[in-house]
Every structure is written in structure tokens, then in C-alpha cells.
Motif scaffolding. Structure first.
Motif, PDB file in Angstrom:
ATOM      1  N   GLN A 244     -21.847 -29.450 -21.951  1.00  0.00           N
ATOM      2  CA  GLN A 244     -22.731 -28.399 -21.442  1.00  0.00           C
ATOM      3  C   GLN A 244     -23.837 -28.964 -20.548  1.00  0.00           C
ATOM      4  O   GLN A 244     -24.153 -28.375 -19.529  1.00  0.00           O
ATOM      5  CB  GLN A 244     -23.329 -27.612 -22.608  1.00  0.00           C
ATOM      6  CG  GLN A 244     -23.926 -26.329 -22.186  1.00  0.00           C
ATOM      7  CD  GLN A 244     -24.270 -25.423 -23.360  1.00  0.00           C
ATOM      8  OE1 GLN A 244     -24.960 -24.469 -23.132  1.00  0.00           O
ATOM      9  NE2 GLN A 244     -23.837 -25.678 -24.567  1.00  0.00           N
TER      10      GLN A 244
ATOM     11  N   LEU B  52     -26.475 -27.158 -18.027  1.00  0.00           N
ATOM     12  CA  LEU B  52     -26.266 -25.723 -18.210  1.00  0.00           C
ATOM     13  C   LEU B  52     -26.936 -25.196 -19.471  1.00  0.00           C
ATOM     14  O   LEU B  52     -27.280 -24.022 -19.546  1.00  0.00           O
ATOM     15  CB  LEU B  52     -24.774 -25.393 -18.238  1.00  0.00           C
ATOM     16  CG  LEU B  52     -24.039 -25.519 -16.907  1.00  0.00           C
ATOM     17  CD1 LEU B  52     -22.545 -25.308 -17.107  1.00  0.00           C
ATOM     18  CD2 LEU B  52     -24.580 -24.536 -15.882  1.00  0.00           C
TER      19      LEU B  52
ATOM     20  N   HIS C  25     -20.834 -21.929 -17.917  1.00  0.00           N
ATOM     21  CA  HIS C  25     -20.630 -22.513 -19.246  1.00  0.00           C
ATOM     22  C   HIS C  25     -19.548 -21.756 -20.010  1.00  0.00           C
ATOM     23  O   HIS C  25     -18.648 -22.367 -20.604  1.00  0.00           O
ATOM     24  CB  HIS C  25     -21.941 -22.514 -20.041  1.00  0.00           C
ATOM     25  CG  HIS C  25     -21.721 -22.727 -21.493  1.00  0.00           C
ATOM     26  ND1 HIS C  25     -21.244 -23.923 -22.003  1.00  0.00           N
ATOM     27  CD2 HIS C  25     -21.874 -21.894 -22.551  1.00  0.00           C
ATOM     28  CE1 HIS C  25     -21.127 -23.812 -23.321  1.00  0.00           C
ATOM     29  NE2 HIS C  25     -21.499 -22.593 -23.671  1.00  0.00           N
TER      30      HIS C  25
END
Length: 131
Positions: A32, A35, A64
Motif C-alpha cells: 500500500q 496510498l 489501492h
């Protein structure tokens, strides 16, 4: 007597579920990166205060959620060709966006609830497409 073919098929199905959960762990935590911050509305208010950036968090949520969906759906795509695959891929992306927005921006759910919902998504997708 146990049918070896039935056991082998169930083993394969459980491996698909395990791969989906691994994809979830990778996408929701390890991959991730930036993000995680960018999907929060407050990040944009603090770092890009111009009004034109106020909705950029939605694109980060989508990016995401789409990556997460891809990683949990790859094991299914490799193993099965199912008519509902693309419908579930779309629904998983939308649901993931909604849930992450509830956690990151509206703060109506916590991390545990977020993760429970994502795991329910995985089990339902697996149940519909694999079982």
C-alpha cells in the motif's frame, strides 16, 4: 473409503483460498505504501490545500482497492474461468473502496472491522467462484 480425487480437489480449493488471503495481506499492508496516506482526505488538506485537490483521495482509494482486488482475484483467474469473475472483481473493488473510506475518512469503523469485512469479501468470492 476416502476418494483421493475428491481430497485433491478440496486441497486445490483450500490452496486458492490461502493464496487469496496472502494477496490480501500483501495488498492491504506491504504494497500500500504512500496510498495509505493518500486515501485519507486529511492528507490532501494538509499537503495540497488547494480546493482542486480535495477529491484526490478518491483516486488513491480506487488505486489501492483495484490493486487489492487484482491480488485476491489472480488465484481465481488462474484456476477457474467463471461467468461471475468480472462482476465480483468490480464489486470487490467498490466494496473495498467504501470500507477503506469508512475507516480512513469517516472513521466509522476501526482496523479490526475493516479487516473482518475484507476477509468476508475473500471468503464470499472464494465460495461463489471456487466451491
Amino acid at each position: 473409503m476416502i476418494d483421493k480425487e475428491v481430497v485433491a480437489k478440496m486441497h486445490d480449493k483450500i490452496l486458492i483460498l490461502a493464496a487469496m488471503i496472502l494477496g490480501h495481506i500483501l495488498a492491504d499492508y506491504n504494497l500500500q505504501g504512500w496510498l495509505a496516506s493518500a486515501k485519507q482526505r486529511k492528507y490532501w488538506k494538509e499537503n495540497a490545500p488547494k480546493k482542486m485537490y480535495q477529491y484526490d483521495y478518491i483516486m488513491a482509494l480506487f488505486m489501492h482497492s483495484f490493486c487489492w482486488t487484482c491480488l485476491i482475484m489472480i488465484p481465481v483467474l488462474i484456476s477457474e474461468r467463471h461467468i461471475y469473475f468480472w462482476i465480483l472483481a468490480f464489486l470487490n473493488t467498490v466494496i473495498h473502496m467504501y470500507v477503506d473510506n469508512e475507516k480512513a475518512n469517516k472513521e466509522t469503523i476501526n482496523l479490526v472491522e475493516d479487516q473482518i469485512i475484507h476477509l468476508i469479501q475473500i471468503f464470499l468470492t472464494w465460495g461463489i467462484l471456487i466451491l
